[in-house]
Design an enzyme around this catalytic site. Structure first.
Site, PDB file in Angstrom:
ATOM      1  N   LYS A  44       0.836  -1.205   0.000  1.00  7.88           N
ATOM      2  CA  LYS A  44       0.000   0.000   0.000  1.00  7.88           C
ATOM      3  C   LYS A  44       0.868   1.250   0.000  1.00  7.88           C
ATOM      4  O   LYS A  44       0.621   2.200  -0.704  1.00  7.88           O
ATOM      5  CB  LYS A  44      -0.852   0.027   1.278  1.00  7.88           C
ATOM      6  CG  LYS A  44      -2.270  -0.415   1.064  1.00  7.88           C
ATOM      7  CD  LYS A  44      -3.187  -0.164   2.256  1.00  7.88           C
ATOM      8  CE  LYS A  44      -2.639  -0.208   3.626  1.00  7.88           C
ATOM      9  NZ  LYS A  44      -2.095  -1.229   4.360  1.00  7.88           N
ATOM     10  N   ALA A  46       4.572   0.931   0.599  1.00  7.69           N
ATOM     11  CA  ALA A  46       5.994   0.680   0.347  1.00  7.69           C
ATOM     12  C   ALA A  46       6.172  -0.424  -0.691  1.00  7.69           C
ATOM     13  O   ALA A  46       5.300  -1.265  -0.865  1.00  7.69           O
ATOM     14  CB  ALA A  46       6.670   0.267   1.650  1.00  7.69           C
ATOM     15  N   LYS A  62      13.238  -1.874   1.827  1.00 10.15           N
ATOM     16  CA  LYS A  62      11.840  -1.417   1.869  1.00 10.15           C
ATOM     17  C   LYS A  62      11.817   0.063   1.533  1.00 10.15           C
ATOM     18  O   LYS A  62      12.450   0.863   2.217  1.00 10.15           O
ATOM     19  CB  LYS A  62      11.259  -1.677   3.272  1.00 10.15           C
ATOM     20  CG  LYS A  62       9.790  -1.311   3.424  1.00 10.15           C
ATOM     21  CD  LYS A  62       9.207  -1.841   4.737  1.00 10.15           C
ATOM     22  CE  LYS A  62       7.723  -1.538   4.860  1.00 10.15           C
ATOM     23  NZ  LYS A  62       7.116  -2.126   6.072  1.00 10.15           N
ATOM     24  N   GLU A 130      18.011  -7.236   7.202  1.00  5.69           N
ATOM     25  CA  GLU A 130      18.296  -8.640   6.939  1.00  5.69           C
ATOM     26  C   GLU A 130      17.093  -9.305   6.265  1.00  5.69           C
ATOM     27  O   GLU A 130      15.949  -9.007   6.599  1.00  5.69           O
ATOM     28  CB  GLU A 130      18.553  -9.320   8.292  1.00  5.69           C
ATOM     29  CG  GLU A 130      18.743 -10.808   8.249  1.00  5.69           C
ATOM     30  CD  GLU A 130      18.715 -11.449   9.642  1.00  5.69           C
ATOM     31  OE1 GLU A 130      18.983 -12.650   9.741  1.00  5.69           O
ATOM     32  OE2 GLU A 130      18.431 -10.744  10.635  1.00  5.69           O
ATOM     33  N   ASP A 172       0.355  -3.733  14.451  1.00  2.00           N
ATOM     34  CA  ASP A 172      -0.191  -4.263  13.193  1.00  2.00           C
ATOM     35  C   ASP A 172       0.142  -5.742  13.087  1.00  2.00           C
ATOM     36  O   ASP A 172       0.493  -6.253  12.026  1.00  2.00           O
ATOM     37  CB  ASP A 172       0.392  -3.479  12.009  1.00  2.00           C
ATOM     38  CG  ASP A 172      -0.328  -3.765  10.691  1.00  2.00           C
ATOM     39  OD1 ASP A 172      -1.492  -4.224  10.722  1.00  2.00           O
ATOM     40  OD2 ASP A 172       0.273  -3.539   9.627  1.00  2.00           O
ATOM     41  N   ASP A 189       7.502  -5.705   9.873  1.00  2.00           N
ATOM     42  CA  ASP A 189       6.595  -4.602   9.565  1.00  2.00           C
ATOM     43  C   ASP A 189       6.187  -3.817  10.818  1.00  2.00           C
ATOM     44  O   ASP A 189       5.016  -3.797  11.209  1.00  2.00           O
ATOM     45  CB  ASP A 189       5.361  -5.140   8.833  1.00  2.00           C
ATOM     46  CG  ASP A 189       4.594  -4.035   8.100  1.00  2.00           C
ATOM     47  OD1 ASP A 189       5.006  -2.865   8.198  1.00  2.00           O
ATOM     48  OD2 ASP A 189       3.600  -4.356   7.436  1.00  2.00           O
TER      49      ASP A 189
HETATM   50  N1  LIG Z   1      13.038  -8.873   6.399  1.00  2.00           N
HETATM   51  C1  LIG Z   1      12.257  -9.576   5.600  1.00  2.00           C
HETATM   52  N2  LIG Z   1      12.585 -10.867   5.267  1.00  2.00           N
HETATM   53  C2  LIG Z   1      11.793 -11.585   4.440  1.00  2.00           C
HETATM   54  N3  LIG Z   1      10.656 -11.128   3.880  1.00  2.00           N
HETATM   55  C3  LIG Z   1      10.280  -9.863   4.167  1.00  2.00           C
HETATM   56  C4  LIG Z   1      11.047  -9.031   5.030  1.00  2.00           C
HETATM   57  N4  LIG Z   1      10.439  -7.827   5.123  1.00  2.00           N
HETATM   58  C5  LIG Z   1       9.333  -7.906   4.354  1.00  2.00           C
HETATM   59  N5  LIG Z   1       9.221  -9.124   3.773  1.00  2.00           N
HETATM   60  C6  LIG Z   1       8.146  -9.568   2.855  1.00  2.00           C
HETATM   61  O1  LIG Z   1       7.523  -8.455   2.248  1.00  2.00           O
HETATM   62  C7  LIG Z   1       6.154  -8.362   2.652  1.00  2.00           C
HETATM   63  C8  LIG Z   1       5.798  -6.901   2.879  1.00  2.00           C
HETATM   64  O2  LIG Z   1       6.612  -6.329   3.895  1.00  2.00           O
HETATM   65  P1  LIG Z   1       5.981  -5.413   5.021  1.00  2.00           P
HETATM   66  O3  LIG Z   1       4.943  -6.179   5.758  1.00  2.00           O
HETATM   67  O4  LIG Z   1       7.109  -4.838   5.793  1.00  2.00           O
HETATM   68  O5  LIG Z   1       5.338  -4.294   4.128  1.00  2.00           O
HETATM   69  P2  LIG Z   1       3.839  -3.797   3.916  1.00  2.00           P
HETATM   70  O6  LIG Z   1       2.857  -4.701   4.548  1.00  2.00           O
HETATM   71  O7  LIG Z   1       3.657  -3.367   2.520  1.00  2.00           O
HETATM   72  O8  LIG Z   1       4.090  -2.566   4.765  1.00  2.00           O
HETATM   73  P3  LIG Z   1       3.299  -1.313   5.168  1.00  2.00           P
HETATM   74  O9  LIG Z   1       2.020  -1.803   5.799  1.00  2.00           O
HETATM   75  O10 LIG Z   1       4.276  -0.738   6.133  1.00  2.00           O
HETATM   76  O11 LIG Z   1       3.100  -0.550   3.903  1.00  2.00           O
HETATM   77  C9  LIG Z   1       6.080  -9.182   3.918  1.00  2.00           C
HETATM   78  O12 LIG Z   1       4.804  -9.680   4.149  1.00  2.00           O
HETATM   79  C10 LIG Z   1       7.062 -10.287   3.640  1.00  2.00           C
HETATM   80  O13 LIG Z   1       6.484 -11.287   2.846  1.00  2.00           O
HETATM   81 MG   LIG Z   2       2.970  -5.986   6.208  1.00  2.00          MG
END
Ligand SMILES: Nc1ncnc2c1ncn2[C@@H]1O[C@H](COP(=O)(O)OP(=O)(O)OP(=O)(O)O)[C@@H](O)[C@H]1O
Ligand SMILES: [Mg+2]
Length: 235
Positions: A44, A46, A62, A130, A172, A189
């Protein structure tokens, strides 16, 4: 040589704005990664990329999108956090603070003893950390149910309590933001994480508990949400 490397980053020109490109180039010059691979998730707010480093390890990058972030929603969330009550209302400032807050929260969770990705650096709207899982990123809990749900659940609750005792609420937490790394939970996250000095943290904790309890119910683990709240917050 430097110029050539810079040229390489230009090929991402239709994906990133100038500002983000410059930051990516800087971070890569400082050795945090060599180049980005394909995005693993367009979220949404990032975009999440894997990137390779010089010694061929994979890291997660990210990148909060400067143009299409819902920064009003971000502002609503972040201004409840005690650490950011005086935040300035400029779009960029909010997105940068959001990124910084995620970085700080990961560090805080780590100090609490929770398994989280090691954070490497943040710069403005970019966070490098990482990668959990190797060679491929570990799946989300919603995609990969644990083989031993009871143990996985117990560790999840323990982590929530450890964070609470260290003054942090995830905010969250759900099967989307818990990775299943070989049957061990890893929390990710943390952008909505807030300290227990913040107004209304109890509601965020209750929501986290509700998500976790509802998910594990599907795996046959019945829990009372009020009991869980007490279990996590008792002195
Ligand atoms: N450090 C990590 N190692 C492995 N996979 C990751 C990692 N960080 C994120 N991911 C993968 O990317 C997906 C999205 O990451 P994240 O949940 O941080 O972002 P998002 O839900 O889009 O965030 P936001 O709600 O902050 O916009 C995660 O569900 C996971 O599958
Ligand atoms: Mg997430």
């Amino acid at each position: 040589m430097a110029r050539k490397t810079k040229e390489k980053w230009k090929t991402y020109g239709n994906v990133f704005d100038e500002f983000t490109l410059r930051n990516l180039f800087q971070l890569s010059s400082r050795g945090f990664f060599e180049e980005l691979q394909s995005p693993i998730k367009i979220g949404k707010e990032a975009n999440i990329f894997t990137a390779v480093t010089k010694d061929s390890t994979t890291v997660i990058v990210k990148i909060y999108r400067l143009e299409t972030c819902d920064f009003n929603r971000m502002l609503d969330y972040i201004k409840t956090d005690q650490r950011y009550v005086n935040i300035r209302r400029s779009r960029r400032k909010i997105i940068f603070a959001w990124t910084q807050r995620e970085f700080r929260n990961i560090i805080k969770a780590r100090e609490a003893g929770v398994k989280v990705p090691t954070p490497y650096i943040f710069k403005d709207n970019i966070l490098v950390m990482e990668q959990i899982g190797s060679p491929k990123p570990a799946p989300q809990l919603k995609e990969a149910y644990p083989e031993e749900p009871e143990a996985f659940y117990q560790t999840t609750i323990d982590y929530m309590r450890m964070m609470y005792l260290h003054g942090l609420i995830h905010g969250d937490l759900s099967q989307f933001n818990i990775l299943n790394d070989n049957d061990n939970p890893v929390f990710i996250d943390f952008s909505q994480g807030l300290t227990t000095e913040s107004h209304g943290w109890q509601d965020y904790l209750r929501r986290d508990i509700k998500n976790v309890a509802n998910f594990f119910k599907k795996l046959g683990i019945d829990s009372d949400q009020d009991d869980l709240y007490t279990q996590i917050t008792h002195k």
